[in-house]
Design a protein around this motif. Structure first.
Motif, PDB file in Angstrom:
ATOM      1  N   ALA A 138       2.055  10.838  -2.596  1.00  0.00           N
ATOM      2  CA  ALA A 138       0.888  10.465  -1.802  1.00  0.00           C
ATOM      3  C   ALA A 138       0.930  11.266  -0.507  1.00  0.00           C
ATOM      4  CB  ALA A 138       0.896   8.966  -1.516  1.00  0.00           C
ATOM      5  N   SER A 139      -0.121  11.161   0.297  1.00  0.00           N
ATOM      6  CA  SER A 139      -0.128  11.882   1.570  1.00  0.00           C
ATOM      7  C   SER A 139       0.814  11.207   2.560  1.00  0.00           C
ATOM      8  CB  SER A 139      -1.542  11.912   2.156  1.00  0.00           C
ATOM      9  OG  SER A 139      -1.920  10.610   2.580  1.00  0.00           O
ATOM     10  N   PHE A 140       1.225  11.962   3.561  1.00  0.00           N
ATOM     11  CA  PHE A 140       2.113  11.440   4.599  1.00  0.00           C
ATOM     12  C   PHE A 140       1.515  10.207   5.270  1.00  0.00           C
ATOM     13  CE2 PHE A 140       2.972  11.398   9.213  1.00  0.00           C
ATOM     14  CZ  PHE A 140       4.313  11.050   9.184  1.00  0.00           C
ATOM     15  N   GLU A 141       0.196  10.205   5.435  1.00  0.00           N
ATOM     16  CA  GLU A 141      -0.463   9.092   6.107  1.00  0.00           C
ATOM     17  C   GLU A 141      -0.181   7.757   5.419  1.00  0.00           C
ATOM     18  OE1 GLU A 141      -4.528  10.168   6.101  1.00  0.00           O
ATOM     19  OE2 GLU A 141      -4.298  11.797   7.542  1.00  0.00           O
ATOM     20  N   ASN A 142      -0.068   7.790   4.102  1.00  0.00           N
ATOM     21  CA  ASN A 142       0.162   6.559   3.347  1.00  0.00           C
ATOM     22  C   ASN A 142       1.461   5.870   3.746  1.00  0.00           C
ATOM     23  OD1 ASN A 142      -1.800   6.098   0.805  1.00  0.00           O
ATOM     24  ND2 ASN A 142      -1.669   8.270   1.268  1.00  0.00           N
ATOM     25  N   ALA A 143       2.423   6.647   4.148  1.00  0.00           N
ATOM     26  CA  ALA A 143       3.743   6.097   4.472  1.00  0.00           C
ATOM     27  C   ALA A 143       3.969   5.961   5.976  1.00  0.00           C
ATOM     28  CB  ALA A 143       4.824   7.003   3.876  1.00  0.00           C
ATOM     29  N   LEU A 144       2.951   6.244   6.772  1.00  0.00           N
ATOM     30  CA  LEU A 144       3.125   6.231   8.218  1.00  0.00           C
ATOM     31  C   LEU A 144       3.438   4.823   8.709  1.00  0.00           C
ATOM     32  CD1 LEU A 144       2.952   7.876  10.868  1.00  0.00           C
ATOM     33  CD2 LEU A 144       0.544   7.217  10.996  1.00  0.00           C
ATOM     34  N   GLY A 145       4.631   4.636   9.225  1.00  0.00           N
ATOM     35  CA  GLY A 145       5.045   3.346   9.754  1.00  0.00           C
ATOM     36  C   GLY A 145       4.799   3.274  11.249  1.00  0.00           C
ATOM     37  N   CYS A 176       9.918  13.512   0.353  1.00  0.00           N
ATOM     38  CA  CYS A 176      10.615  12.475   1.122  1.00  0.00           C
ATOM     39  C   CYS A 176      10.199  11.067   0.710  1.00  0.00           C
ATOM     40  CB  CYS A 176      10.328  12.674   2.611  1.00  0.00           C
ATOM     41  SG  CYS A 176      10.877  14.275   3.243  1.00  0.00           S
ATOM     42  N   ASN A 177      11.047  10.131   1.047  1.00  0.00           N
ATOM     43  CA  ASN A 177      10.820   8.736   0.695  1.00  0.00           C
ATOM     44  C   ASN A 177       9.773   8.106   1.598  1.00  0.00           C
ATOM     45  OD1 ASN A 177      11.145   6.102  -0.287  1.00  0.00           O
ATOM     46  ND2 ASN A 177      12.807   5.668   1.162  1.00  0.00           N
ATOM     47  N   GLY A 178       8.736   7.546   0.980  1.00  0.00           N
ATOM     48  CA  GLY A 178       7.696   6.863   1.746  1.00  0.00           C
ATOM     49  C   GLY A 178       7.991   5.391   1.974  1.00  0.00           C
ATOM     50  N   GLY A 179       9.043   4.884   1.320  1.00  0.00           N
ATOM     51  CA  GLY A 179       9.451   3.499   1.528  1.00  0.00           C
ATOM     52  C   GLY A 179       8.830   2.508   0.575  1.00  0.00           C
ATOM     53  N   LEU A 180       7.621   2.772   0.095  1.00  0.00           N
ATOM     54  CA  LEU A 180       6.947   1.832  -0.783  1.00  0.00           C
ATOM     55  C   LEU A 180       7.318   2.116  -2.234  1.00  0.00           C
ATOM     56  CD1 LEU A 180       4.670   2.956   1.532  1.00  0.00           C
ATOM     57  CD2 LEU A 180       3.692   0.807   0.808  1.00  0.00           C
ATOM     58  N   PHE A 212       6.210  11.476  -0.250  1.00  0.00           N
ATOM     59  CA  PHE A 212       5.264  12.412   0.368  1.00  0.00           C
ATOM     60  C   PHE A 212       5.990  13.721   0.658  1.00  0.00           C
ATOM     61  CE2 PHE A 212       7.405  10.201   3.784  1.00  0.00           C
ATOM     62  CZ  PHE A 212       7.670  11.187   4.713  1.00  0.00           C
ATOM     63  N   ARG A 213       5.228  14.768   0.789  1.00  0.00           N
ATOM     64  CA  ARG A 213       5.806  16.082   1.102  1.00  0.00           C
ATOM     65  C   ARG A 213       5.442  16.464   2.535  1.00  0.00           C
ATOM     66  NH1 ARG A 213       7.938  18.183  -3.486  1.00  0.00           N
ATOM     67  NH2 ARG A 213       7.111  17.332  -5.446  1.00  0.00           N
ATOM     68  N   LEU A 269      -1.940   2.321   6.618  1.00  0.00           N
ATOM     69  CA  LEU A 269      -2.816   3.365   6.076  1.00  0.00           C
ATOM     70  C   LEU A 269      -2.598   3.610   4.588  1.00  0.00           C
ATOM     71  CD1 LEU A 269      -2.630   5.935   9.019  1.00  0.00           C
ATOM     72  CD2 LEU A 269      -4.368   4.186   8.603  1.00  0.00           C
ATOM     73  N   ILE A 270      -1.834   2.745   3.927  1.00  0.00           N
ATOM     74  CA  ILE A 270      -1.563   2.943   2.515  1.00  0.00           C
ATOM     75  C   ILE A 270      -2.863   2.916   1.716  1.00  0.00           C
ATOM     76  CG2 ILE A 270      -1.060   0.467   2.271  1.00  0.00           C
ATOM     77  CD1 ILE A 270       0.385   3.352   0.148  1.00  0.00           C
TER      78      ILE A 270
END
Length: 457
Positions: free
Chosen positions: A221-228, A172-176, A135-136, A111-112
């Motif tokens: 970015a939004s939480f959705e962007n980092a959703l694994g 928080c860390n989104g990983g990307l 993301f927050r 979803l990035i």
């Protein structure tokens, strides 16, 4: 930005054991496209001219799949799973070519938003060595925290290592992340494995870069962007978010969705303004719909082209190769496959049209079948302009029904029909007076005898 070169390194080596599947995790689909392909598309949209996939489990299957959605991408195998930094370094050869920007992404974050990647790249263009996408969330439990000082990112702290004060951080860390190409290998090679798992963590480059006086920043970015995605429940969650985005986009572009939550799009669905879609419609890959069409409830459409002002359904199935021209109609409980329905033609009810052409203005009666398959090969049926096919007819291909041809109801047609001809293909009706009454009496007596025999036993 347009002058800056960019490489995306997409980590796709995870086994995905929690998916409970023999299929590599990142090949599970969202909207008809493997989740890793969504990541590739986002990177391309954000300007990554070159793509690298770091693969492991199911390497050959991954290469075969990637040949379809990313034919120009390079693949590198992470032979041993020793952490995310180790995975990125599997692509050392590609990184060493000297790109301006390197995007590090994960194949299970479908979803990035390309916009989030573009913002991170802009930070590199402004001089940052590393830009982390965060993301927050009001509930940060379980996530690594982004530790900032003076507007700069100084560390990514895993929750177990956070102080009580740091645990209150909701960023928080989104990983990307995006890494300056000229610094990427220097930073990655500096990552050590002195931790409980003995692994090389990509997140360590933040502290390393900061310690060397390099600029490190976090973008939001939004939480959705980092959703694994780790299991099928999360896959369904991501599917729902993707569909919600696409429905919203369709409605803003002029499409009416009567019950949006019941309509499902594919990654490549094209649908024109003033189209109306009723509830419970499913669009598979390869669907193109022009303006002003009406798609009635419970229709299933894939690989089909629908021209302007067509009328489809309810309960219609359009299979790959269905081509509906302007103002054509395919009605309830009809199936069309590899066939052209020309302008104004009507296929109204309970009908199968396959490997065929239905000419402009033709009318196909209820229960008509094009018999296109003999168990070994497919054959073509050509129905001319203005033809009328009576109900419950079987057209045995290969066959041509001429322009204006008229097929009597209940016919089995095995020979070509010339223009404007009338064709019958059925036995002559025979009527025997009184025979119906005789049959009813005989059948009733037999049923009564059978019932009596059962009772005696």
């Amino acid at each position: 930005m347009s002058q800056r070169t960019c490489l995306s390194v997409i980590l796709a080596a995870g086994e995905g054991t929690r998916m409970k599947s023999a299929l590599p995790k990142v090949l599970h689909q969202i909207a008809g496209l493997p989740m890793v392909a969504h990541v590739v598309k986002a990177a391309e949209t954000a300007g990554a001219g070159d793509q690298v996939l770091v693969i492991g489990h199911g390497a050959e299957e991954m290469r075969k799949a990637a040949a379809k959605f990313a034919p120009d991408a390079e693949t590198y195998v992470q032979e041993k799973r020793l952490g995310t930094a180790h995975a990125v370094l599997a692509a050392r050869e590609a990184i060493s070519r000297g790109y301006d920007d390197v995007l590090v992404m994960f194949g299970d974050t479908p979803l990035i938003d390309p916009g989030a990647l573009t913002v991170a790249r802009l930070k590199l263009a402004e001089g940052a060595a590393v830009a982390v996408i965060g993301f927050r969330t009001p509930n940060p439990t379980g996530y690594g925290r982004l530790i900032e000082k003076g507007g700069k990112l100084v560390a990514i702290r895993e929750e177990k290592d956070c102080s009580d004060e740091e645990k209150k951080i909701t960023f928080c860390n989104g990983g990307l992340m995006a890494v300056a190409g000229g610094r990427a290998l220097e930073l990655l090679d500096a990552v050590g494995n002195k931790n409980a798992k003995g692994e090389y963590y990509l997140t360590d480059i933040v502290g390393i870069a900061s310690g060397h006086g390099l600029d490190v920043v976090a973008t939001e970015a939004s939480f959705e962007n980092a959703l694994g995605i780790n299991n099928r429940a999360e896959l369904a969650q991501a599917q729902g978010i993707w569909q919600q985005r696409r429905r919203h986009e369709a409605m803003l572009s002029g499409v009416t969705l009567i019950a949006p939550e019941t309509v499902f799009f594919s990654h490549d669905t094209e649908i024109g303004a003033d189209t109306i879609v009723e509830p419970n419609v499913w669009f598979g890959p390869g669907v193109k719909i022009a303006t002003g069409a009406k798609i009635h409830a419970f229709s299933h459409i894939e690989g089909a082209t629908i021209a302007s002002n067509c009328d489809v359904g309810p309960f219609a199935r359009l299979r790959p190769g269905a081509d509906l021209r302007q103002k054509a109609k395919v009605g309830n409980f009809c199936e069309v496959k590899q066939a052209t329905i020309e302008e104004g033609a009507k296929v109204n009810h309970l009908t199968y049209i396959g490997d065929a052409r239905v000419g402009a203005g033709a009318n196909i009666g209820a229960g008509t079948i094009t018999c296109n398959y003999d168990g070994y090969s497919k054959f073509f049926t050509d129905i001319g302009e203005g033809a009328f096919i009576g109900s419950n007819s079987a057209l045995v291909a290969p066959i041509t029904i001429g322009k204006g041809g008229y097929i009597a109801s209940g016919s089995v047609i095995t020979e070509d029909v010339p223009d404007d001809a009338l064709a019958f293909g059925r036995a002559r009706q025979k009527t025997i007076p009184g025979k119906g009454k005789e049959l009813r009496e005989r059948f009733a007596a037999a049923a009564a005898a059978k019932k009596k025999a059962g009772a005696d036993h």
